[in-house]
Design a protein around this motif. Structure first.
Motif, PDB file in Angstrom:
ATOM      1  N   CYS A 294       0.866  -1.183   0.000  1.00  0.00           N
ATOM      2  CA  CYS A 294       0.000   0.000   0.000  1.00  0.00           C
ATOM      3  C   CYS A 294       0.900   1.230   0.000  1.00  0.00           C
ATOM      4  N   CYS A 300       0.634   5.657   7.335  1.00  0.00           N
ATOM      5  CA  CYS A 300      -0.666   5.229   7.858  1.00  0.00           C
ATOM      6  C   CYS A 300      -0.534   4.746   9.304  1.00  0.00           C
ATOM      7  N   CYS A 307       0.252  -4.703   4.753  1.00  0.00           N
ATOM      8  CA  CYS A 307       0.206  -3.418   4.035  1.00  0.00           C
ATOM      9  C   CYS A 307       1.540  -3.119   3.353  1.00  0.00           C
ATOM     10  N   CYS A 325      -8.209  -0.524   0.897  1.00  0.00           N
ATOM     11  CA  CYS A 325      -7.505  -0.643   2.175  1.00  0.00           C
ATOM     12  C   CYS A 325      -7.713  -2.053   2.721  1.00  0.00           C
ATOM     13  N   HIS A 326      -6.630  -2.715   3.140  1.00  0.00           N
ATOM     14  CA  HIS A 326      -6.732  -4.080   3.671  1.00  0.00           C
ATOM     15  C   HIS A 326      -7.607  -4.156   4.916  1.00  0.00           C
TER      16      HIS A 326
HETATM   17  S1  SF4 Z   1      -4.369   0.079   6.803  1.00  0.00           S
HETATM   18 FE1  SF4 Z   1      -5.135   0.461   4.714  1.00  0.00          FE
HETATM   19  S2  SF4 Z   1      -4.439   2.516   4.188  1.00  0.00           S
HETATM   20 FE2  SF4 Z   1      -3.265   1.846   5.973  1.00  0.00          FE
HETATM   21  S3  SF4 Z   1      -1.406   1.014   5.097  1.00  0.00           S
HETATM   22 FE3  SF4 Z   1      -2.848  -0.705   5.363  1.00  0.00          FE
HETATM   23  S4  SF4 Z   1      -3.910  -0.870   3.417  1.00  0.00           S
HETATM   24 FE4  SF4 Z   1      -2.886   1.113   3.444  1.00  0.00          FE
END
Ligand code: SF4
Ligand SMILES: Nc1ncnc2c1ncn2[C@@H]1O[C@H](COP(=O)(O)OP(=O)(O)OP(=O)(O)O)[C@@H](O)[C@H]1O
Ligand SMILES: [Mg+2]
Length: 330
Positions: A294, A300, A307, A325-326
């Motif tokens: 990601c 994040c 991620c 988003c996971h």
């Molecule tokens: S929680 Fe969601 S937005 Fe945050 S790094 Fe993981 S996939 Fe990306």
């Protein structure tokens, strides 16, 4: 099916990389737009937001092929105008009439050596839209009138105008060819706050009058939340969330969208205090060497190992509400 729900533009896995020099013999690629997929409906305003450098302008320009895509597919009103797999790159002249752009910086987008009449008239000439000099003059005057300028402005040069008036000239130039779709690339961000709402109101009136479809680009979600039917959020070249405007602002799903919204002041001071501002750590990473998995994981607060290694896909989380988003996988 209502007019609103008919698709005008389909964008599939669109990529735009810029090649840049990295030393004497090496080149690197700026991954400005990476695998973006979404649709724009006829007659809607689709707002597009995200931090500076996230690829909003590149996406807008690539959709109308002012930048040649690196790969992907673009379909305009049922006709593929670009498809890298099928080697389609349509002649854009007929589509230039339908797809226009209002540029981010009004002063830089107008040729300083041309009068306003010549700038607006040039668009008419390219597409052979006027038969005689008188018709051409009348049409230029009519267009200047539509954007709140007057006949005598036709003989003046761009530097003789204020920023707001220059943006009106840019809008008149875009309208000259009677387009169906306009990329409005931050049309008000270079303008004085006092005239921003005038230009927004004018664009809204024109849309209602001429049934236009807008891709309305802005840095700031508060600029587009009231004028957009839907809003797309970009982060580092990718679309991370897309939903109907009210839904996105009231139930943001992606941590990045939540951050953007936490920075928007609310009219109610009590709610505003309750809406704690989320501060992102670190700068936006470089699109030359984006983070693995990601792209948002370096900033994040919820990032996990998954991620860092696996890229989340933009999925429909509830009807019409897409997010990548996971955490949302449940
Ligand atoms: S929680 Fe969601 S937005 Fe945050 S790094 Fe993981 S996939 Fe990306
Ligand atoms: N012609 C170009 N050559 C090389 N890199 C480019 C070019 N145009 C844009 N970029 C890069 O692509 C990325 C996306 O730029 P873009 O202008 O699309 O962002 P943006 O979201 O519109 O930013 P802003 O809000 O500041 O207007 C940036 O890293 C930018 O430096
Ligand atoms: Mg831009």
């Amino acid at each position: 099916m209502s007019e609103q729900s008919k698709v005008l533009i389909e964008v599939e896995n669109l990529r735009k990389y810029f090649s840049i020099k990295a030393g004497a013999f090496r080149r690197k690629y700026v991954q400005a737009v990476e695998s973006v997929t979404f649709s724009i409906y006829k007659g809607e305003t689709l707002g597009l937001v995200g931090e500076s450098g996230c690829g909003k302008t590149t996406l807008g320009r690539t959709i109308i092929r002012l930048h040649e895509p690196t790969s992907g597919r673009i379909v305009y009103d049922g006709t593929p105008i670009y498809d890298s797999e099928k080697h389609i790159a349509a002649d854009m002249l007929p589509f230039r009439r339908k797809m226009q752009i209002i540029f981010q910086d009004p002063s830089a987008s107008l040729d300083p050596r041309m009068t306003v009449g010549e700038i607006v008239g040039e668009a008419l000439d390219i597409h052979g839209l006027c038969t005689g000099k008188q018709e051409r003059r009348d049409r230029i005057n009519e267009l200047l009138d539509v954007v709140g300028l007057n006949t005598e402005h036709a003989n003046r040069f761009p530097h003789e105008f204020s920023g707001g008036q220059q943006q009106r000239v840019g809008i008149a130039r875009a309208l000259a060819v009677e387009p169906e779709f306009i990329v409005c690339d931050e049309p008000i961000s270079a303008l004085d706050v006092s005239i921003q709402s005038q230009v927004v109101n004018m664009l809204e009136d024109l849309q209602a009058d001429k049934n236009l479809t807008y891709l309305f680009i802005a840095h700031d979600i508060s600029v587009v939340r009231h004028i957009s039917n839907r809003i797309g959020v970009m982060y580092l070249g990718q679309m991370v969330e897309l939903a109907e405007s009210y839904e996105l602002c009231s139930h943001p799903l992606h941590p990045y969208t939540q951050t953007l919204l936490s920075a928007v002041p609310l009219p109610d001071p009590v709610k505003s205090r309750a809406n704690k501002r989320i501060l992102l750590e670190g700068d936006i990473p470089s699109p030359v060497d984006p983070p693995s998995g990601c792209r948002f994981h370096t900033r994040c607060p919820y990032a996990t190992d998954r991620c860092r290694s696996e890229q989340p896909q933009l999925k429909e989380q509830s009807p019409g509400h897409f997010a990548a988003c996971h955490m949302l996988d449940g």
